[in-house]
Each structure stands twice: as structure tokens, then as C-alpha cells.
Design an enzyme around this catalytic site. Structure first.
Site, mmCIF file in Angstrom:
data_model
loop_
_atom_site.group_PDB
_atom_site.id
_atom_site.type_symbol
_atom_site.label_atom_id
_atom_site.label_comp_id
_atom_site.label_asym_id
_atom_site.label_seq_id
_atom_site.Cartn_x
_atom_site.Cartn_y
_atom_site.Cartn_z
ATOM 1 N N GLN A 347 0.846 -1.190 0.000
ATOM 2 C CA GLN A 347 0.000 0.000 0.000
ATOM 3 C C GLN A 347 0.881 1.240 0.000
ATOM 4 O O GLN A 347 1.942 1.245 0.616
ATOM 5 C CB GLN A 347 -0.911 -0.010 1.231
ATOM 6 C CG GLN A 347 -2.030 1.001 1.142
ATOM 7 C CD GLN A 347 -3.078 0.817 2.221
ATOM 8 O OE1 GLN A 347 -2.753 0.476 3.354
ATOM 9 N NE2 GLN A 347 -4.328 1.046 1.887
ATOM 10 N N THR A 514 -0.089 -2.698 7.377
ATOM 11 C CA THR A 514 0.076 -4.160 7.356
ATOM 12 C C THR A 514 -0.771 -4.756 6.231
ATOM 13 O O THR A 514 -1.154 -5.902 6.260
ATOM 14 C CB THR A 514 -0.234 -4.725 8.756
ATOM 15 O OG1 THR A 514 0.663 -4.101 9.687
ATOM 16 C CG2 THR A 514 0.007 -6.221 8.869
ATOM 17 N N HIS A 515 -1.064 -3.942 5.203
ATOM 18 C CA HIS A 515 -1.915 -4.397 4.119
ATOM 19 C C HIS A 515 -1.096 -5.032 3.011
ATOM 20 O O HIS A 515 -1.044 -4.536 1.887
ATOM 21 C CB HIS A 515 -2.767 -3.232 3.614
ATOM 22 C CG HIS A 515 -3.526 -2.568 4.726
ATOM 23 N ND1 HIS A 515 -4.008 -1.291 4.674
ATOM 24 C CD2 HIS A 515 -3.876 -3.034 5.954
ATOM 25 C CE1 HIS A 515 -4.627 -0.993 5.830
ATOM 26 N NE2 HIS A 515 -4.542 -2.036 6.612
ATOM 27 N N THR A 516 -0.438 -6.127 3.360
ATOM 28 C CA THR A 516 0.292 -6.910 2.375
ATOM 29 C C THR A 516 -0.724 -7.752 1.608
ATOM 30 O O THR A 516 -1.632 -8.325 2.210
ATOM 31 C CB THR A 516 1.319 -7.827 3.057
ATOM 32 O OG1 THR A 516 0.629 -8.703 3.944
ATOM 33 C CG2 THR A 516 2.319 -7.026 3.875
ATOM 34 N N ASN A 554 -3.230 -4.583 -4.941
ATOM 35 C CA ASN A 554 -3.776 -3.906 -3.758
ATOM 36 C C ASN A 554 -4.629 -2.725 -4.200
ATOM 37 O O ASN A 554 -4.130 -1.756 -4.746
ATOM 38 C CB ASN A 554 -2.662 -3.436 -2.828
ATOM 39 C CG ASN A 554 -3.217 -3.027 -1.470
ATOM 40 O OD1 ASN A 554 -4.284 -2.426 -1.386
ATOM 41 N ND2 ASN A 554 -2.508 -3.373 -0.414
#
Lengths: 588, 250
Positions: A347, A514-516, A554
Site C-alpha cells: 500500500q 500491514t496491508h500486504t 492492492n
């Protein structure tokens, strides 16, 4: 020599959000379900009790609820010409650990992705021409549409008691909601969160500028709520301790506050904690999983037979477990072949600080998902033609609780220490807010996950290796959206402001999000995805793989709403289709 | 300089506390060097009874990781970054050096949750911490190196140089101009700075932020946790309730 245990109908690896949803759906369908979790048991009482939980140092800074990197981490490099080295302490993102997983320490920001995102490649080609997407940009259409997912988005929101204001009900635009969102069948289950002063200022400014502000959808529940499963949730008190903390009020939706009480009473369900799954076992033809192998705290190895294996760990772990188990083909950036590890994405975050001498914001009041948002520069809600990049950002003012070790935004050029710094922080802490931009990351041919050749975990298994850098496309997008955030800040006439662009190269040091995503992506083509539209492995059909690893890229908005919707979507396919006729749900 | 609130005494040789009504006040065990910096004996300002009544009783506290040279060094750095002024007492008097000592002695300092398996390579900055040392070992390695650099550059060690020289050294540690021994440029300054800020702003349970001084300074509510009726009714109005620590709420 592994001890062979009694078979179960389904084994779940990792007990976070997706494990809880699948456990509930499959036990309701009559299956015996075992969930194996490497971390320990945690529940609202006593693990998240106040005032103990309101400890910034322990939880936010020392990462008490997170994975212990000394035992297992991953390696990282920006590109194939570097040697990947272990992430020795967490920074950029924070994988969770223990019962509830990241569903314990998330903020409760609960979104749906826009309809155009689900056919992003087709959409951009149709609107901007066939050459708009560069060759190295490997974005893909999702193998599922927004309309197909809508009932499952709805289900997960009602499970969580999500608070918000609809912007589009059955195609009719609603005042006060996000007019860009896809049509939803009905209103949110609970009213939107309250507005802080700084959220109100942002709302007024963006409306004056012709944009479309809305209150962030929040699974920090705004009134006492009983979810459709009959579980009672509390009401958010805006304490400002959400992100990286558990919720003492049972007001933040988590596996603990929505489903766990039912599962723990269900004789068809068992939760086995402190047990680390090391691989999925396959039969000799490698087309069927026979169960999993795990190791307990004393190092004893067990073989757990199961008819079905459901990978429900964090996306990065699911990708690694597929690779360690030999499920699917590991992606090769040279040839572009292989579905597992493909399209890892992240992100883009950046910020603008606005400082006002004559205003007071009480920035410690708030909740993890208490924010005012605009989507005017998100998805394809604006004309990308003259801009030349794919993607966008949501721009927001968040009142999520500015704890002072982590959040002290001073105007540019202030001293870093000493008397001058003290005067500055004493003055500005309460007179500053941040306009943040959280944006998409397009999949790129050179960004991927595979197994590291040099480093191993305590079980002797290779660590996951992440190869990732920000692309020019995404840096251009982020710059453009950060400048729009700066326009909004200027409209409010702050005494001072600062602009913090996201710059390359990507670093694992500063926390971003933490938006892997990606690594186990869903797709319509078995050569360019790991799982089919029902999150079923193309190669081993009795293995299903949940989580944000399934996202082909993403999309910008926070992942959990879609992670939960996909879990319900997959559970529905398993219970209504797969159990009747086990095998491939989509021909390959 | 007026010291707003000094309920306790720093340094050897101080025999009494003037005007303190709490009765549960003990001297802070600071190093001799620190006492010297602070001017040996200091006149202690009277605290108001109200302030004293809400003060945490102080106990004698000993360092369990830092050796005497390191303690002197860390105290000097802490008081340089957080000097006494109208806003708060000095960093050492707020317990920040003690906080750092305790953190270095414990899991954080010993690298308890850090992946410490080789092979080791310097890597690139975006790969983060790649030195084969725990944070505690980094302090142990850096402090003598920085003192040696200060002696070479200024003729005196870090605790003995002037305030402006200390500023210069700290900034030069950030750029790598000042030597921090086996550590890559910038690492030790980042570590020290982070730890000082942690000690200043964390809950007083950890030994720093004594009497919630840092929270009071910025107007932070602390561990208090219920603003449901305030978030929409305090637009542009300061929050006036006292900061609460975990102990206050326990």
C-alpha cells in the site's frame, strides 16, 4: 517420527478472521473442524483488560500481540540484484500471532472495494486504451465480480456490526454516504461513528471544494449490538487504543467478539493452540492433501489427517506454506510463469500535517476507524487519461488516538530535542492533525514472494523471501494524491503545514501499513494464479487458501472487509458445491 | 530558570527536601558525574500540596545494566535531549535514564524478539537492522567509541563537552561524521532517540515519565479510556481532566 492422529473432516491452519468464519460455516454444515494455531489462546477477558491494555509501549511499540521475529521472519530485498536479508525486527508491517490473529489488533476500518476494481485490467483498457497499462504491470481482473460478492460483504458487515452510512442502496445514491461505492442491498447494521473536530473541519473543507466526504465504515461498533449469530457486542467508547491493541469493550469486531464464544461451545469444533503447522501433506500423486504436519511446544511432531485443508493464516504465511508443501508452481519473474508468490503488493501511504495556533484537537480521543474520508481520488473515480498512472488513494483525517510515543507531528524545521523541541511539542501536539493518503499498489512483474535460499526458521524450513519495490506508477499516483491532500490542507488555512511524500526505494524500517496482499492470488487462469474464484487451489483441490493473499493487486482500501467477504463466499462454495461433489469447482 | 515541580532531590550530599509535604520522597540515585552537572546541591522548589498529593511515591532505584561510565553517558544524553525547563524537570529526574537501563536489561535490550541468525551482511538501509548486536550491545559498543571521538575532536568525553558540542556530536552521529564504533551511521542515534522518547512518553509504570510530566506537558490524557460523550462536544476546547496512568486506574 510423527504421531498420526485421528482424522477430522476439515483442518484449519491459523485461527484469525478467516479461520473463525470457515470454522463456523463448516461446523454448521455438520463437519468436524479442527483449527490449529501456532500462537496462544487470547480472549477479551482477561487478555485485553483495561487499564492494562492501554499501554502504548508494550502493545504499540514493543508489538506484544505480534509474531515473534526471533522464531520466524521473512527476508527482504528491493530487487533481484540485491541479496535478501532477514527482517530482524518488524517495521513496515506487523504480522499478528495467536488466537484471533490480526483480527485482534486491526483498527476496524471496514471497506468494500469499488466495482471497477474487480475488472481493473479490462476497465482501464476499455476507458484509456489498450496501451495504457505497461507490460511489466501485471494487474489482473478478479475472477469474481462486485455483484457476486455483495451478499457476502453484507454478511460479514452484519457479523461485525459495522457502523456506517450507505452511499448507494440498490443503485440509489444516499446523502451522507460514499456516492462512489458499489450498490449495497441495505443500510449498515449500525449508525456511523461520531465526528471529531478535525474530522468536521475536513468534512466542511472537502465539501466546499466539491468533493464527497463520508464517515469511514467502522467495525468499532457504535451501539450495543447482537449480531446475526446471536453474539452480543459492546459499544465503542472512543478510547483511542485500537491499532495494535485488543479491545476491552468487545466493541471492535474480532474473532473473539463475533464468533469465538459460539465455536468454543460447539462439540464439532476444536481449537489447538501453540501448535505450528510446518506443511500440508500430499498423497503420492500430489493432487490431494491428506492433512497437515504440526509441531507442538515440546517439539513433538504430529500428523493430522483431514479430508480438507483450509489455509487461514496471514497471507504471507499461506504463500510460504503452499511453497513448503509443493502446492502449485512457484512464480518465476524471469519467465513470468507460476501462480504461487505472484503479484505481491502493498500500500502507498503518505501524509500532510496541518498545524493551527488557535485550535485544539484533543487528538487522543477517537477510535481505530473513526475518520472522515473522500474517495474522489480513489479507484477510477477521476480521469486518469492525462495523468498516465493506474490507481488512486483515499484521502482522510483519522481520529484513531494519537498516542505520544508514536504520533508527534511537528511543523517542518522544528528542533528534534532540547528546550526548543519541548516547547514545540508542548504547543503543537494538541494543535495538529494529519491528512493521510492511502493508495493502491499495482502488481508488477518484479514484485513477488518465493523461498529464501539462505535463511531458515527454527524448524529448519526456508524463510519466505519478499522482493518488492515501489513502481514509478505507484510513486506518481501517490505524489498526485498527496498533492490533493495538500490542496485540502491549504483550503483550511493552517498556520503551518508539512508534506510527507512517499518516496522510493521501499524500506521495511518505518511502519506504513500491514496491508500486504498477493502471493496466493485468485484468478481465472491456472497459469497466472494460485487459486480459482472459490479460493480453491488449482493443483490440490481439497486445499482452500483464504486471506488478502488472494487479491490480484492492492486496491487501496483496507483489506479486511474483502477478506471476510471472500471467506463467506468460499465457505458458501464449499458447503453448497464442494461437499456434494468434492473436486475442482472450476475446470482448469 | 524556574523549576516548576521538583519533589525530589538529585545528587549526593543533599540532606533534605524543602517544602515537600508528601513524606514519601527519597533521593534519586544519580551518578556522581550527574550530581556535578546538576550543580551538586540544588535548591529544591516547594511543590504545592496538591501536586505532591498526586505524585507517585519515589523509591531508590539502581541501574542493573549500565556500568558507571555508561550511566554517566546516558544521563548526559538524556538531559541534553530533555533538559529541565519551565515545562518539566530534567530527563534524568523524570526517570528516563533509569527507563533506558531497565529496557536494556530486559527483553527489548537483549534482542529478545529480534531474528539473530546469520549469515550477516551490511545490506542496504531499507533492509533495516543488520548488525550482529542486540540493542544493549549496541549501547555498550557505541558509548566508548563516541567518547573516544569526542576526546579526539573536543578534548573531553561526551558528558564533559559543552551543550553546543553535544548538539554537534548527536547530529554528526546521524550523518556518520561522528564515529559510533562498529555501528552503521545513524543507527545509534535512532536507537537512543527512540528510547529517550519512549522513556519520556510511556506510562510511568516503566520508570520514566515520572508523575506523568510529559503527558501533562502536551495535554495527553494517558491511559484513560472513555471519550464517547466528549469527542463531539469538545470541539476546539481543551480537555481538562488530569492525565491518568495505568496505576491510577488500577
Amino acid at each position: 517420527m510423527a504421531t498420526k492422529l485421528k482424522p477430522v473432516d476439515a483442518v484449519i491452519v491459523g485461527f484469525g478472521w478467516t479461520g473463525a468464519v470457515l470454522a463456523r460455516e463448516l461446523t454448521k454444515a455438520g463437519l468436524n473442524v479442527l483449527a490449529i494455531e501456532r500462537g496462544g489462546m487470547r480472549d477479551t477477558i482477561p487478555n485485553f483488560a483495561a487499564p492494562m491494555i492501554h499501554d502504548e509501549l508494550r502493545f504499540a511499540i514493543r508489538h506484544d500481540l505480534m509474531q515473534d521475529a526471533s522464531r520466524e521472519t521473512l527476508t527482504f530485498r528491493n530487487s533481484v540484484d540485491q541479496t535478501a536479508l532477514p527482517i530482524r525486527r518488524w517495521g513496515s508491517f506487523l504480522p499478528g500471532n495467536g488466537v484471533g490473529g490480526a483480527g485482534v489488533h486491526w483498527n476496524g476500518q471496514h471497506y468494500r472495494f469499488a466495482p471497477s476494481e474487480f475488472r481493473i485490467r479490462s476497465h482501464y483498457r476499455e476507458r484509456y486504451g489498450k496501451t495504457f497499462i505497461p507490460d511489466e504491470m501485471t494487474i489482473q481482473d478478479w475472477p469474481v465480480t462486485y455483484d457476486e460478492l455483495e451478499p457476502y460483504y453484507d454478511r460479514f458487515e452484519y457479523l461485525c456490526g459495522t457502523a456506517g452510512k450507505a452511499g448507494n442502496i440498490k443503485g440509489v445514491i444516499q446523502d451522507g454516504g460514499n456516492p462512489f461505492e458499489g450498490p449495497r442491498a441495505r443500510e449498515y447494521p449500525n449508525p456511523a461513528m461520531k465526528r471529531s473536530f478535525q474530522m468536521k473541519m475536513f468534512e466542511d473543507a472537502t465539501r466546499e471544494m466539491g468533493f464527497h466526504p463520508y464517515v469511514q465504515p467502522s467495525s468499532d461498533v457504535t451501539q450495543a449490538y447482537t449480531n446475526p449469530e446471536g453474539v452480543d457486542m459492546g459499544s465503542c467508547v472512543y478510547c483511542g487504543f485500537c491499532e495494535r491493541f485488543g479491545c476491552e469493550m468487545s466493541a471492535k469486531a474480532s474473532p473473539q467478539s463475533t464468533l469465538l464464544p459460539l465455536l468454543l461451545k460447539d462439540p464439532r469444533f476444536e481449537l489447538r493452540t501453540l501448535s505450528h503447522v510446518t506443511k500440508v501433506n500430499l498423497d503420492s500423486g500430489r493432487k490431494k492433501a491428506t492433512g497437515v504436519t504440526y509441531v507442538d511446544s515440546q517439539g513433538r511432531e504430529f500428523e493430522q489427517p483431514a479430508d480438507m485443508v483450509l489455509l487461514c493464516a496471514f497471507g504471507l504465511h499461506n504463500a510460504r506454506l503452499m511453497m513448503l508443501s509443493g502446492i502449485g508452481r512457484i512464480y518465476d519473474p524471469e519467465t513470468g510463469k507460476g501462480g504461487v508468490g505472484r503479484n505481491y503488493a502493498y500500500q502507498m501511504s503518505s501524509s500532510v500535517t496541518a498545524h493551527f495556533n488557535d485550535k485544539v484537537f484533543n487528538p487522543f480521543m477517537g477510535a481505530g476507524a473513526c475518520a472522515m474520508i473522500i474517495d474522489d481520488f480513489n479507484y477510477d473515480n477521476f480521469d486518469h487519461g492525462p495523468l498516465g498512472f493506474v490507481g488512486g488513494s483515499y484521502i482522510c483525517v483519522e481520529s484513531k488516538g494519537q498516542r505520544p510515543i508514536d504520533f508527534r507531528n511537528l511543523p517542518p524545521g522544528e528542533p528534534r530535542w532540547g528546550k526548543g523541541w519541548k516547547q514545540s511539542v508542548a504547543h503543537w501536539y494538541n494543535r495538529t492533525f494529519v491528512i493521510a493518503s492511502f493508495g493502491s499498489v499495482t502488481a508488477q512483474r518484479g514484485n513477488y514472494l518465493d523461498l529464501d535460499p539462505n535463511y531458515k526458521d527454527g524448524f529448519g524450513n526456508p524463510l519466505l523471501r519478499m522482493t518488492f519495490d515501489f513502481s514509478k506508477n505507484d510513486l506518481d499516483m501517490s505524489k498526485y494524491c498527496t498533492d490533493r491532500a495538500a490542496d485540502i490542507a491549504k483550503h483550511m488555512n493552517p498556520d503551518k503545514m508539512g508534506i510527507n511524500y512517499r518516496k522510493g526505494p521501499y524500506s521495511i524500517v518505518p511502519y506504513q501499513t500491514t496491508h500486504t496482499t498477493g502471493g496466493t492470488i485468485m484468478g481465472a487462469d491456472p497459469t497466472t494464479s494460485a487459486v480459482n474464484r472459490y479460493l480453491q487451489s488449482w493443483d490440490v483441490p481439497n486445499v482452500f487458501v483464504m486471506g488478502a493473499g488472494a487479491f490480484p493487486q492492492n486496491p487501496s482500501h483496507n483489506p479486511t472487509g474483502t477478506v471476510g467477504a471472500l471467506a463467506y463466499w468460499a465457505a458458501d462454495a464449499i458447503t453448497t458445491k464442494y461437499l456434494k461433489s468434492p473436486g475442482r469447482l472450476v475446470p482448469s | 530558570m524556574s523549576i516548576k515541580r521538583r519533589e525530589f532531590v538529585v545528587g549526593a550530599g543533599v540532606i533534605g527536601v524543602v517544602g515537600v509535604t508528601g513524606g514519601s520522597v527519597a533521593p534519586q540515585p544519580a551518578s556522581a558525574e550527574h550530581a556535578k552537572q546538576m550543580g551538586g546541591t540544588q535548591t529544591v522548589q516547594a511543590s504545592s500540596p496538591a501536586q505532591t498529593a498526586t505524585s507517585t511515591p519515589l523509591e531508590k532505584r539502581a541501574y542493573t545494566f549500565l556500568n558507571p561510565d555508561e550511566a554517566t553517558w546516558v544521563e548526559a544524553a538524556v538531559n541534553h535531549m530533555i533538559p529541565a525547563d519551565d515545562l518539566t524537570a530534567s530527563g534524568v529526574d523524570l526517570g528516563i535514564a533509569y527507563f533506558i537501563d531497565q529496557q536494556l536489561a530486559g527483553g527489548f535490550g537483549q534482542g529478545g524478539k529480534m531474528f539473530m541468525q546469520g549469515p550477516w551482511h551490511p545490506g542496504v538501509p531499507q533492509q533495516g537492522w543488520q548488525v550482529r548486536l542486540s540493542p544493549a550491545e549496541a549501547y555498550r559498543a557505541a558509548i566508548p567509541a563516541i567518547n573516544a571521538y569526542c576526546i579526539k575532536t573536543y578534548g573531553k568525553d561526551f558528558p564533559s563537552i559543552t551543550e553546543s558540542q553535544r548538539d554537534e556530536v548527536l547530529n554528526d552521529l546521524g550523518t556518520g561524521k561522528a564515529d559510533s564504533g562498529p555501528l552503521p551511521a545513524g543507527l545509534f542515534l535512532d536507537l537512543l532517540y527512540q528510547n529517550v522518547m519512549e522513556g519520556f512518553f510511556s506510562d510511568p509504570a516503566y520508570g520514566g515519565n515520572r508523575d506523568k510530566a510529559a503527558w501533562k506537558m502536551i495535554g495527553y490524557s494517558g491511559a484513560t479510556g472513555n471519550f464517547v460523550d466528549l469527542i463531539e462536544t469538545t470541539y476546539n476546547k481543551p480537555y481538562t481532566e488530569p492525565s491518568q496512568s495505568i496505576a491510577d486506574l488500577s
